[in-house]
Design a protein around this motif. Structure first.
Motif, short mmCIF file in Angstrom:
data_model
loop_
_atom_site.label_atom_id
_atom_site.label_comp_id
_atom_site.label_asym_id
_atom_site.label_seq_id
_atom_site.Cartn_x
_atom_site.Cartn_y
_atom_site.Cartn_z
N VAL A 192 18.51 6.61 50.86
CA VAL A 192 18.56 6.80 49.40
C VAL A 192 17.88 8.13 49.08
CG1 VAL A 192 17.75 5.95 47.18
CG2 VAL A 192 18.57 4.33 48.91
N GLU A 193 18.63 9.05 48.47
CA GLU A 193 18.08 10.36 48.16
C GLU A 193 17.18 10.33 46.93
OE1 GLU A 193 21.33 13.05 47.74
OE2 GLU A 193 21.99 12.85 49.83
N GLU A 194 17.52 9.48 45.97
CA GLU A 194 16.77 9.41 44.72
C GLU A 194 16.51 7.96 44.35
OE1 GLU A 194 14.57 10.11 41.91
OE2 GLU A 194 15.54 11.98 42.56
N LYS A 195 15.26 7.63 44.03
CA LYS A 195 14.90 6.26 43.66
C LYS A 195 14.67 6.08 42.17
CE LYS A 195 13.02 4.29 47.92
NZ LYS A 195 11.88 3.57 48.52
N HIS A 196 14.56 7.19 41.44
CA HIS A 196 14.31 7.11 40.00
C HIS A 196 15.35 7.97 39.27
CE1 HIS A 196 10.58 4.98 40.71
NE2 HIS A 196 10.23 5.91 41.58
N PHE A 197 16.30 7.31 38.64
CA PHE A 197 17.35 8.00 37.91
C PHE A 197 17.01 8.03 36.42
CE2 PHE A 197 19.39 6.70 41.78
CZ PHE A 197 20.32 7.70 42.05
N VAL A 198 16.99 9.21 35.85
CA VAL A 198 16.80 9.37 34.41
C VAL A 198 18.12 9.90 33.84
CG1 VAL A 198 15.46 10.43 32.57
CG2 VAL A 198 14.34 9.83 34.73
N LEU A 199 18.87 9.04 33.17
CA LEU A 199 20.20 9.39 32.70
C LEU A 199 20.13 10.06 31.33
CD1 LEU A 199 22.24 6.23 33.77
CD2 LEU A 199 21.58 8.23 35.12
N PRO A 200 21.14 10.83 30.98
CA PRO A 200 21.12 11.53 29.69
C PRO A 200 21.34 10.60 28.50
CG PRO A 200 23.21 11.91 30.81
CD PRO A 200 22.33 11.19 31.78
N HIS A 201 20.72 10.93 27.38
CA HIS A 201 20.94 10.22 26.13
C HIS A 201 21.57 11.19 25.14
CE1 HIS A 201 16.95 12.15 25.74
NE2 HIS A 201 17.37 12.40 24.49
N GLU A 202 22.01 10.69 24.00
CA GLU A 202 22.66 11.56 23.01
C GLU A 202 22.45 11.01 21.61
OE1 GLU A 202 27.12 13.38 21.98
OE2 GLU A 202 26.86 11.91 23.59
N LEU A 203 22.17 11.88 20.67
CA LEU A 203 22.08 11.48 19.27
C LEU A 203 23.48 11.49 18.67
CD1 LEU A 203 20.32 10.77 16.81
CD2 LEU A 203 20.19 13.22 16.31
N ILE A 204 23.97 10.31 18.28
CA ILE A 204 25.30 10.18 17.70
C ILE A 204 25.16 10.19 16.18
CG2 ILE A 204 27.39 8.78 17.61
CD1 ILE A 204 26.76 9.81 20.41
N LYS A 205 25.70 11.22 15.54
CA LYS A 205 25.54 11.40 14.10
C LYS A 205 26.72 10.77 13.36
CE LYS A 205 23.05 15.70 15.00
NZ LYS A 205 23.06 17.18 14.88
N ARG A 206 26.40 9.76 12.53
CA ARG A 206 27.45 9.09 11.75
C ARG A 206 27.05 9.09 10.27
NH1 ARG A 206 27.49 5.07 16.25
NH2 ARG A 206 29.15 5.68 17.71
N ASP A 207 27.27 7.97 9.60
CA ASP A 207 27.20 7.95 8.13
C ASP A 207 25.92 7.37 7.54
OD1 ASP A 207 29.76 8.95 8.32
OD2 ASP A 207 30.72 6.98 8.02
N SER A 208 24.98 6.90 8.37
CA SER A 208 23.78 6.27 7.80
C SER A 208 22.68 7.27 7.48
CB SER A 208 23.25 5.18 8.75
OG SER A 208 22.85 5.75 9.98
N CYS A 209 22.99 8.56 7.67
CA CYS A 209 22.07 9.63 7.27
C CYS A 209 22.82 10.61 6.37
CB CYS A 209 21.52 10.38 8.49
SG CYS A 209 20.44 9.39 9.54
N LYS A 210 22.10 11.18 5.43
CA LYS A 210 22.72 12.09 4.46
C LYS A 210 23.37 13.29 5.15
CE LYS A 210 18.86 12.26 1.95
NZ LYS A 210 18.17 11.01 2.22
#
Length: 331
Positions: A313-331
């Motif tokens: 196993v080359e990597e034991k700790h995976f930190v995956l990407p997150h994303e801010l999804i902008k929709r209609d609940s903010c002005k």
């Protein structure tokens, strides 16, 4: 009558020992012979006796998955990713739901030990030293999903929860909001959800805003928490935005605001967390921090199967990407 291992050996024209080696994934069998055995197994619809096989190999080909809340839309999607990979490698999945109950969680860990699971994918509601000791007592390969133990001893698949919540809260502040409320789990809980509070506080302080306890409400990740949180905070203070630790909380909060005649986003901006399917069809469509739920499950299962089979196993700790999804609940 069900086919036996002898029937498979006769059909494939090999010995019973060779069939056993194929079933137990012993590498000494060449590919041509392995293919013959696999075709015979398929033709005869042979299913090995799991109990007998596990006694001999000390393997059950079973993976335990422990989730804190199966009613949440987040965890089933993680489990689906894990199960799809398990199916590819012929592993069965035993799913346990703890309902945020610490004692129930401990009991399920003991049940998994009794059932001789080969490995465990663990999504904990409370990752303290006592729970870690219990996991170590299992003496099976374990991968954490969403959480990470402080010392980093157990392999894990996560996102950067602090950074994700920081970005969500910063987005609310950049909208001109000065009184940003927080609804989520308690900041002192040793799990992934408390990191979201840390990210919230980080964004406030960076903007020169002092965190205000009157704008905070702590409970679980369910929609009722959002509903009750709005009522509780409104009794103490006014706010112009809310950062929520889950999409369910955000939906409960929006419904509570709506019942009070407070409009979203015209009067209050709301950001959720996870980007479950309902977030995209709720009204208003929810601005939220997205976690790659399916990928978290599938990567965790691939990592776990490698560990079980003692593959490099080359990597034991995976930190995956997150994303801010902008929709209609903010002005």
């Amino acid at each position: 009558m069900a086919a036996s291992i002898k029937d498979v050996a006769r059909e494939a024209g090999v010995s019973i020992a060779t069939v056993s080696r194929v079933l137990n994934e012993v590498d000494v069998v060449n590919e041509e012979t392995k293919k013959k055995v696999q075709e015979a197994i398929k033709k005869l619809c042979y299913r090995p006796n799991i109990v007998a096989r596990s006694l001999k190999t000390q393997r059950t080909k079973t993976i335990g998955i422990l989730v804190p809340d199966i009613s949440s839309q987040f965890y089933p999607e993680v489990v689906r990713g894990a199960e799809d990979v398990a199916n590819i490698y012929d592993y069965n999945v035993m799913l346990c739901n703890s309902d945020f109950d610490l004692e129930k969680e401990k009991e399920y860990l003991k049940v998994m030990r009794e059932k001789m699971v080969d490995g465990l994918i663990y999504m904990s509601s409370y990752l303290d030293s006592e729970m870690l000791d219990l996991i170590n007592e299992l003496q099976v390969s374990t991968v954490l999903v969403e959480s990470k133990d402080k010392e980093g001893k157990l392999p894990s698949v996560t996102i950067d929860g602090v950074q994700a919540a920081y970005e969500g809260t910063k987005y609310l502040i950049e909208k001109g909001n000065k009184n940003v409320a927080f609804i989520g789990t308690h900041k002192d809980n040793p799990n992934a959800w408390s990191a979201r509070f840390d990210g919230y506080v980080k964004a406030l302080k960076e903007a020169g805003i002092e965190p205000n306890e009157n704008l905070m409400y702590f409970d679980d990740l369910k929609s009722k928490t959002g509903y009750d949180g709005v009522e509780s905070i409104l009794k103490k203070s006014k706010f112009d935005a809310i950062f929520c630790s889950s999409d369910e909380i955000a939906m409960g909060a929006i419904n509570s605001l709506r019942d009070k005649g407070i409009r979203v986003p015209e009067d209050v901006d709301v950001v959720g967390f996870n980007d479950i399917y309902t977030a995209s069809i709720f009204y208003p469509k929810l601005t939220t921090v997205s976690q790659p739920m399916y990928d978290m499950g599938s990567i965790a299962m691939r990592l776990l199967i490698k560990l079980i089979n003692k593959k490099p196993v080359e990597e034991k700790h995976f930190v995956l990407p997150h994303e801010l999804i902008k929709r209609d609940s903010c002005k």
